[in-house]
Design an enzyme around this catalytic site. Structure first.
Site, PDB file in Angstrom:
ATOM      1  N   SER A 195       5.753  -1.687  -3.940  1.00 38.77           N
ATOM      2  CA  SER A 195       4.514  -0.947  -3.760  1.00 38.77           C
ATOM      3  C   SER A 195       3.521  -1.806  -2.997  1.00 38.77           C
ATOM      4  O   SER A 195       3.575  -3.036  -3.061  1.00 38.77           O
ATOM      5  CB  SER A 195       3.938  -0.607  -5.137  1.00 38.77           C
ATOM      6  OG  SER A 195       2.608  -0.168  -5.045  1.00 38.77           O
ATOM      7  N   TYR A 233       1.328  -3.821 -13.080  1.00 41.18           N
ATOM      8  CA  TYR A 233       2.133  -3.083 -12.108  1.00 41.18           C
ATOM      9  C   TYR A 233       2.334  -3.915 -10.841  1.00 41.18           C
ATOM     10  O   TYR A 233       3.453  -4.036 -10.332  1.00 41.18           O
ATOM     11  CB  TYR A 233       1.434  -1.753 -11.786  1.00 41.18           C
ATOM     12  CG  TYR A 233       2.140  -0.915 -10.761  1.00 41.18           C
ATOM     13  CD1 TYR A 233       3.274  -0.172 -11.092  1.00 41.18           C
ATOM     14  CD2 TYR A 233       1.661  -0.841  -9.458  1.00 41.18           C
ATOM     15  CE1 TYR A 233       3.908   0.611 -10.147  1.00 41.18           C
ATOM     16  CE2 TYR A 233       2.293  -0.054  -8.505  1.00 41.18           C
ATOM     17  CZ  TYR A 233       3.421   0.670  -8.851  1.00 41.18           C
ATOM     18  OH  TYR A 233       4.051   1.445  -7.914  1.00 41.18           O
ATOM     19  N   SER A 234       1.257  -4.508 -10.345  1.00 41.07           N
ATOM     20  CA  SER A 234       1.334  -5.310  -9.124  1.00 41.07           C
ATOM     21  C   SER A 234       2.285  -6.485  -9.278  1.00 41.07           C
ATOM     22  O   SER A 234       3.093  -6.767  -8.394  1.00 41.07           O
ATOM     23  CB  SER A 234      -0.055  -5.831  -8.743  1.00 41.07           C
ATOM     24  OG  SER A 234      -0.926  -4.778  -8.455  1.00 41.07           O
ATOM     25  N   LYS A 248       5.929  -5.287  -9.300  1.00 47.18           N
ATOM     26  CA  LYS A 248       6.383  -4.864  -7.971  1.00 47.18           C
ATOM     27  C   LYS A 248       6.579  -6.048  -7.035  1.00 47.18           C
ATOM     28  O   LYS A 248       7.493  -6.052  -6.209  1.00 47.18           O
ATOM     29  CB  LYS A 248       5.414  -3.840  -7.373  1.00 47.18           C
ATOM     30  CG  LYS A 248       5.471  -2.489  -8.065  1.00 47.18           C
ATOM     31  CD  LYS A 248       6.852  -1.877  -7.961  1.00 47.18           C
ATOM     32  CE  LYS A 248       6.938  -0.477  -8.502  1.00 47.18           C
ATOM     33  NZ  LYS A 248       8.259   0.123  -8.295  1.00 47.18           N
ATOM     34  N   ALA A 285       3.504   7.663   0.123  1.00 49.23           N
ATOM     35  CA  ALA A 285       3.799   9.090   0.215  1.00 49.23           C
ATOM     36  C   ALA A 285       2.889   9.872  -0.711  1.00 49.23           C
ATOM     37  O   ALA A 285       2.366   9.346  -1.694  1.00 49.23           O
ATOM     38  CB  ALA A 285       5.269   9.341  -0.150  1.00 49.23           C
TER      39      ALA A 285
END
Length: 155
Positions: free
Chosen positions: A14, A27-28, A31, A59
């Site tokens: 991401s 989350y970072s 990823k 997206a």
């Protein structure tokens, strides 16, 4: 994959992993961790014919519908990412160890760079630079005027 001496692994990261994002530390970091894992698998896979890459898609989704305007959302179709992933899986594709960002029919390769660095000339007998020596040379150590790519080539 090792038995057949062939394989393709695509991990999904991401932009939050590459660039960071407010309020998404867990989350970072997860990823970005995938990028490190992919780098290692790409190195280890070379002798076995296994390639590993990371796709970083942008997206339209439930997560982006409140962030992006409708005209942009209509361009960022999730299905526009699929051909890029299909190419990375194709037997003719030689790409490995790469991070590929993709959005709305566009794709680009992302890479890390570092400054050439700087050798601090320690004036003390211990050969360990002082805080002041670090401070005085810091601009040279961090200048990106002549960055070096991961591959070790100047850009």
């Amino acid at each position: 994959m090792r038995k057949q001496s062939y394989g393709r692994i695509i991990m999904t990261s991401s932009g939050a992993g590459i660039y960071g994002n407010f309020g998404q530390a867990n989350y970072s970091s997860a990823k970005l961790g995938l990028i490190g894992l992919s780098n290692t698998l790409a190195i280890e896979g070379v002798k076995a014919g296994i390639q590993c890459n990371v796709i970083v898609p942008v997206a339209a989704s439930r997560l982006t519908e409140d962030i992006l305007p409708p005209d942009i959302m209509s361009i960022l179709k999730p299905e526009s990412i699929s051909p890029v992933v299909a190419w990375l899986c194709h037997e003719d594709c030689k790409e490995t160890g790469s991070v590929i960002e993709s959005a709305g029919g566009w794709a680009g390769k992302y890479r890390w760079q570092r400054s050439p660095g700087y050798i601090f000339q320690a004036q003390s007998a211990s050969m360990i630079p002082t805080l002041e020596e670090i401070q005085n040379g810091w601009e040279n150590a961090t200048s990106m005027d002549s960055p070096v790519c991961l591959e070790g080539k100047k850009r």
